[in-house]
Design a protein around this motif. Sequence first.
Motif, PDB file in Angstrom:
ATOM      1  N   PHE A 107       0.727  -1.141   0.056  1.00  7.88           N
ATOM      2  CA  PHE A 107       0.124  -0.016  -0.037  1.00  7.88           C
ATOM      3  C   PHE A 107       0.890   1.365  -0.025  1.00  7.88           C
ATOM      4  O   PHE A 107       0.621   2.035  -0.822  1.00  7.88           O
ATOM      5  N   PHE A 108       1.707   1.382   0.837  1.00  3.90           N
ATOM      6  CA  PHE A 108       2.532   2.566   1.080  1.00  3.90           C
ATOM      7  C   PHE A 108       3.586   2.603  -0.381  1.00  3.90           C
ATOM      8  O   PHE A 108       3.906   3.612  -0.736  1.00  3.90           O
ATOM      9  N   TYR A 109       3.880   1.586  -0.733  1.00  2.00           N
ATOM     10  CA  TYR A 109       4.665   1.635  -1.979  1.00  2.00           C
ATOM     11  C   TYR A 109       3.945   2.310  -3.172  1.00  2.00           C
ATOM     12  O   TYR A 109       4.478   3.089  -3.797  1.00  2.00           O
ATOM     13  N   ALA A 110       2.667   1.898  -3.179  1.00  2.00           N
ATOM     14  CA  ALA A 110       1.792   2.450  -4.272  1.00  2.00           C
ATOM     15  C   ALA A 110       1.415   4.021  -4.137  1.00  2.00           C
ATOM     16  O   ALA A 110       1.535   4.658  -5.055  1.00  2.00           O
ATOM     17  N   VAL A 111       1.392   4.197  -2.868  1.00  2.75           N
ATOM     18  CA  VAL A 111       1.226   5.791  -2.229  1.00  2.75           C
ATOM     19  C   VAL A 111       2.202   6.265  -2.992  1.00  2.75           C
ATOM     20  O   VAL A 111       2.330   7.536  -3.707  1.00  2.75           O
TER      21      VAL A 111
END
Length: 195
Positions: free
Chosen positions: A138-142
């Motif tokens: 999730f944080f990678y995508a953000v």
Amino acid sequence: MERIGSYTRKTKETDIALTICLDGKGNNKIDTGIAFFDHMLDGFARHGLFDLEVNVKGDWEVDCHHTVEDTGIVLGLAIASALGDKSGIKRYGSFILPMDETLALCAVDLSGRPYLNYQAGFTCDRIGGLDTEMVKDFFYAVSYSAAMNLHLKILEPGNNHHMAEALFKAFGKALDAATMEEPRMKEVWSTKGSL
């Protein structure tokens, strides 16, 4: 004038509509179909003082992967849209957040150069309906869709629920600090002249 970003994304795997107001009060309406993920996004929005609306229809019968990753992509794009050319913002933000026995660090640079440095050792595979490996995804995508440099680290581990929640809340606090307007700076805060 409020800084608002909206984005929709529809694929064969997910159908997502998301709106974020960076100048909000932490009000939100979130439905991803994954209750624990909703809880994490609620913590992010409330502690970042972002008004956030998220509606996701995902292929939950497969697993949570597409829903969580695609929500991260859409959130990052909406944040980037709300920031515009980033004139007059502080750009950097950081926060160390305690949650009972757990301590989490988040640092953000809205540099236009995406990068994720993530250190969080979960000791279980799932929390509610969320696979713990999806927290990193999730944080990678953000970080990549918003073109931000994002560092997240669990400084003191403990209960896995607390660890995940501390990361999301710390991210909200750090992003709030980075997106705040700096009254002494009217242009983009960079020696290059653009971010």
